[in-house]
Write an enzyme that holds these catalytic residues in place. Sequence first.
Site, PDB file in Angstrom:
ATOM      1  N   ARG A   1       0.795  -1.224   0.000  1.00  0.00           N
ATOM      2  CA  ARG A   1       0.000   0.000   0.000  1.00  0.00           C
ATOM      3  C   ARG A   1       0.832   1.280   0.000  1.00  0.00           C
ATOM      4  O   ARG A   1       0.517   2.236  -0.685  1.00  0.00           O
ATOM      5  CB  ARG A   1      -0.840   0.016   1.269  1.00  0.00           C
ATOM      6  CG  ARG A   1      -2.275   0.051   0.993  1.00  0.00           C
ATOM      7  CD  ARG A   1      -3.035  -0.071   2.277  1.00  0.00           C
ATOM      8  NE  ARG A   1      -4.041  -1.098   2.100  1.00  0.00           N
ATOM      9  CZ  ARG A   1      -4.898  -1.454   3.031  1.00  0.00           C
ATOM     10  NH1 ARG A   1      -4.869  -0.884   4.210  1.00  0.00           N
ATOM     11  NH2 ARG A   1      -5.793  -2.380   2.797  1.00  0.00           N
TER      12      ARG A   1
ATOM     13  N   HIS B   1      -5.425   6.508   6.451  1.00  0.00           N
ATOM     14  CA  HIS B   1      -6.291   5.331   6.621  1.00  0.00           C
ATOM     15  C   HIS B   1      -6.090   4.603   7.943  1.00  0.00           C
ATOM     16  O   HIS B   1      -7.042   4.185   8.579  1.00  0.00           O
ATOM     17  CB  HIS B   1      -6.008   4.382   5.457  1.00  0.00           C
ATOM     18  CG  HIS B   1      -6.866   3.166   5.429  1.00  0.00           C
ATOM     19  ND1 HIS B   1      -8.236   3.228   5.382  1.00  0.00           N
ATOM     20  CD2 HIS B   1      -6.546   1.828   5.439  1.00  0.00           C
ATOM     21  CE1 HIS B   1      -8.738   1.999   5.357  1.00  0.00           C
ATOM     22  NE2 HIS B   1      -7.737   1.138   5.406  1.00  0.00           N
TER      23      HIS B   1
ATOM     24  N   ARG C   1       0.972  -1.489   7.212  1.00  0.00           N
ATOM     25  CA  ARG C   1       0.177  -2.669   7.556  1.00  0.00           C
ATOM     26  C   ARG C   1      -0.185  -3.490   6.322  1.00  0.00           C
ATOM     27  O   ARG C   1      -0.617  -2.948   5.307  1.00  0.00           O
ATOM     28  CB  ARG C   1      -1.099  -2.215   8.252  1.00  0.00           C
ATOM     29  CG  ARG C   1      -2.145  -3.275   8.401  1.00  0.00           C
ATOM     30  CD  ARG C   1      -3.276  -2.800   9.250  1.00  0.00           C
ATOM     31  NE  ARG C   1      -4.105  -1.813   8.622  1.00  0.00           N
ATOM     32  CZ  ARG C   1      -5.126  -2.071   7.807  1.00  0.00           C
ATOM     33  NH1 ARG C   1      -5.394  -3.324   7.461  1.00  0.00           N
ATOM     34  NH2 ARG C   1      -5.869  -1.110   7.324  1.00  0.00           N
TER      35      ARG C   1
HETATM   36  C1  LIG Z   1     -13.259   2.451   5.337  1.00  0.00           C
HETATM   37  C2  LIG Z   1     -12.376   1.466   6.055  1.00  0.00           C
HETATM   38  C3  LIG Z   1     -12.215   0.180   5.543  1.00  0.00           C
HETATM   39  C4  LIG Z   1     -11.401  -0.734   6.210  1.00  0.00           C
HETATM   40  N1  LIG Z   1     -11.295  -2.014   5.739  1.00  0.00           N
HETATM   41  C5  LIG Z   1     -10.591  -2.933   6.429  1.00  0.00           C
HETATM   42  C6  LIG Z   1     -10.558  -4.303   6.026  1.00  0.00           C
HETATM   43  O1  LIG Z   1     -11.197  -4.697   5.059  1.00  0.00           O
HETATM   44  N2  LIG Z   1      -9.816  -5.175   6.775  1.00  0.00           N
HETATM   45  C7  LIG Z   1      -9.103  -4.775   7.866  1.00  0.00           C
HETATM   46  O2  LIG Z   1      -8.443  -5.612   8.495  1.00  0.00           O
HETATM   47  N3  LIG Z   1      -9.134  -3.490   8.273  1.00  0.00           N
HETATM   48  C8  LIG Z   1      -9.862  -2.568   7.600  1.00  0.00           C
HETATM   49  N4  LIG Z   1      -9.904  -1.276   8.042  1.00  0.00           N
HETATM   50  C9  LIG Z   1      -9.235  -0.922   9.301  1.00  0.00           C
HETATM   51  C10 LIG Z   1     -10.059  -1.477  10.459  1.00  0.00           C
HETATM   52  O3  LIG Z   1     -11.432  -1.287  10.189  1.00  0.00           O
HETATM   53  C11 LIG Z   1      -9.724  -0.782  11.777  1.00  0.00           C
HETATM   54  O4  LIG Z   1      -8.351  -0.723  11.962  1.00  0.00           O
HETATM   55  C12 LIG Z   1     -10.305  -1.569  12.945  1.00  0.00           C
HETATM   56  O5  LIG Z   1     -11.669  -1.813  12.710  1.00  0.00           O
HETATM   57  C13 LIG Z   1     -10.129  -0.790  14.244  1.00  0.00           C
HETATM   58  O6  LIG Z   1     -10.904  -1.394  15.224  1.00  0.00           O
HETATM   59  P1  LIG Z   1     -10.918  -0.794  16.694  1.00  0.00           P
HETATM   60  O7  LIG Z   1     -11.903  -1.608  17.437  1.00  0.00           O
HETATM   61  O8  LIG Z   1      -9.540  -0.681  17.208  1.00  0.00           O
HETATM   62  O9  LIG Z   1     -11.447   0.714  16.523  1.00  0.00           O
HETATM   63  P2  LIG Z   1     -12.768   1.310  15.862  1.00  0.00           P
HETATM   64  O10 LIG Z   1     -13.548   0.297  15.125  1.00  0.00           O
HETATM   65  O11 LIG Z   1     -12.350   2.525  15.125  1.00  0.00           O
HETATM   66  O12 LIG Z   1     -13.655   1.725  17.119  1.00  0.00           O
HETATM   67  C14 LIG Z   1     -13.292   2.792  17.948  1.00  0.00           C
HETATM   68  C15 LIG Z   1     -14.378   2.989  18.990  1.00  0.00           C
HETATM   69  O13 LIG Z   1     -13.908   3.933  19.967  1.00  0.00           O
HETATM   70  C16 LIG Z   1     -14.881   4.938  20.167  1.00  0.00           C
HETATM   71  N5  LIG Z   1     -14.206   6.179  20.556  1.00  0.00           N
HETATM   72  C17 LIG Z   1     -13.364   6.941  19.822  1.00  0.00           C
HETATM   73  N6  LIG Z   1     -12.961   7.999  20.529  1.00  0.00           N
HETATM   74  C18 LIG Z   1     -13.549   7.896  21.743  1.00  0.00           C
HETATM   75  C19 LIG Z   1     -13.534   8.708  22.918  1.00  0.00           C
HETATM   76  N7  LIG Z   1     -12.840   9.835  22.979  1.00  0.00           N
HETATM   77  N8  LIG Z   1     -14.253   8.300  23.991  1.00  0.00           N
HETATM   78  C20 LIG Z   1     -15.009   7.165  23.944  1.00  0.00           C
HETATM   79  N9  LIG Z   1     -15.069   6.374  22.845  1.00  0.00           N
HETATM   80  C21 LIG Z   1     -14.337   6.735  21.768  1.00  0.00           C
HETATM   81  C22 LIG Z   1     -15.623   5.046  18.846  1.00  0.00           C
HETATM   82  O14 LIG Z   1     -16.885   5.639  19.025  1.00  0.00           O
HETATM   83  C23 LIG Z   1     -15.685   3.560  18.447  1.00  0.00           C
HETATM   84  O15 LIG Z   1     -16.760   2.950  19.107  1.00  0.00           O
HETATM   85  C24 LIG Z   1     -10.716  -0.355   7.393  1.00  0.00           C
HETATM   86  C25 LIG Z   1     -10.871   0.946   7.891  1.00  0.00           C
HETATM   87  C26 LIG Z   1     -11.701   1.842   7.242  1.00  0.00           C
HETATM   88  C27 LIG Z   1     -11.866   3.219   7.804  1.00  0.00           C
END
Ligand SMILES: Cc1cc2nc3c(=O)[nH]c(=O)nc-3n(C[C@H](O)[C@H](O)[C@H](O)COP(=O)(O)OP(=O)(O)OC[C@H]3O[C@@H](n4cnc5c(N)ncnc54)[C@H](O)[C@@H]3O)c2cc1C
Length: 505
Positions: free
Chosen positions: A279, A340, A375
Amino acid sequence: MKKESVDFLVVGGGIAGYQAVLSLLPHGSVLLVSRGPLSSGSSYYAQGGLALPWGFGAEDCERHVQDTLRAGAGLCDEASVRILVGDGEKVWKGLLSIDVPFDQAPDGSFLTTREAAHSVPRIVHAGGDRTGFLILSALARKVSESSSFRFLSNYQICRIRKNRQGMVTGAIFLGETGHDLLEISAGATILSTGGGSSLFLRSTNPRLQRGDGVAVAARAGCEIERMAYYQFHPTVLDIPGQAPFLLTEAMRGEGARVINGQGRRFLFDYHPDGELAPRDVVSRALWLESKKHPEEGIFLSLTHFPKDRVAQRFPQVYRHCLELGLDLQTTPAPIRPAAHFQMGGIRTDMNGRTTLPGLFAIGEVASTRVHGANRLASNSLLEALVMGSRIVDAIDGGRRSSEEDHGESDESDQVFLPSVDIEEGWTRLRQILWDSAGIVRTLPLVKKGLLEICAMIDSGRPAPIEGARFALGNGLLVAKLILEDIQTAPVAGANYVVDEMPGLT
Ligand SMILES: Cc1cc2nc3c(=O)[nH]c(=O)nc-3n(C[C@H](O)[C@H](O)[C@H](O)COP(=O)(O)OP(=O)(O)OC[C@H]3O[C@@H](n4cnc5c(N)ncnc54)[C@H](O)[C@@H]3O)c2cc1C
């Protein structure tokens, strides 16, 4: 201030957070606090899928490890990568047990696809391009069956709560009004607040993914690392006036072509794997090509796909583009890279332990070093699931400690808030990061950006906490950490720092 107590406090309701809840529920009460609903984090939007060492034999695992190390531009921690990949089969079985509807062939076998820098097809997907949403929904459905689980939405974390011995004993949150505070004491506090890519002008992430978890942990004295390592996704829809929208890498994995204004596949000029190069390489190639021919535009073309294939295989993306007047089956999509994924963050071990006792971090907010400086596609859902499961081994005994009297620290309720205009502050911050910490970086621009961010921070003064200003303060702090990290450790590979670049000063 309202007060509550729980055995385990999970902050952030993406896939990492919900997977952690599922693992912790057998051990005590769990409160999940999130700034918004399921759709507020990146997990909900994950399209391409979940990378697994498909086949799950020793050779399959070794290939997955090697692909991850190669994509990581030499900066992954190999032992951590081996743990990540090694736990793949366990999380896969866990997802099947909660009925995630992964896509299957008519004979019942699971479909796997390939994305860039993967040497074999090993990515499972659900609903075509709705993998994140379907995994997250299944996890949320499962945990809500338990009476030990509670969910609190519309609260943003504002401070880590510590006792006088320095042990983390919960957190303090700001409610919807931006003034009402809620204190939650807990035996263990797990941050799963996701990444901060929306700090950049162009980003694929939901709007409020602005690195809050890193800011709050940094203020509490937690070690933060590798903030220079941001990933820019190359194929992001670029239609004037429309928000950037990701065109999943699985499209390139299944044959989509990147072409310039003359219809030429120029990526082979930059890397022998062309569209399937890592990427960071592809994003940089797009950046350089657009500097050479700024008027021409760059496109992702799927027009050679068999009729109806795009609509069937990528239904969500296809529909979204159609609503914008773009039929991917007949017309190449204009693209431009966007921020991203955050590879660095709160430093943890492979059980989510941070450098502060009682505080844990998992998912995109954490730096486990499994991604190196770039990544491998679809490894982040794997990381969120693996770390959400592994956390349980680190916090055994959390229940007991939540019942003890922690004693509060005597931290002041006044915080240092920036005094610049909030809207202007955000606009400036996002532009500065895009210009100075973007796909190609020059040290003079990094220095200039850092000076400007520091000036905005220094304009601040101690004030009673207030939501919007507090959020900007977080953003400025994270921007500072990113720029400082680029300045002190400029590395080649994914974080491309050059002495100078014509047109960039
Ligand atoms: C469009 C897109 C497509 C993607 N496609 C892929 C894919 O196909 N495969 C892959 O492996 N990865 C993909 N990724 C990356 C992957 O989705 C993320 O890295 C992963 O889902 C992150 O998960 P997480 O649970 O750490 O955080 P997130 O899913 O981002 O969740 C964060 C949570 O924290 C909460 N939060 C944030 N700030 C605060 C705060 N200050 N106080 C309280 N709560 C807060 C939010 O409301 C949310 O509920 C993609 C990302 C995007 C944006």
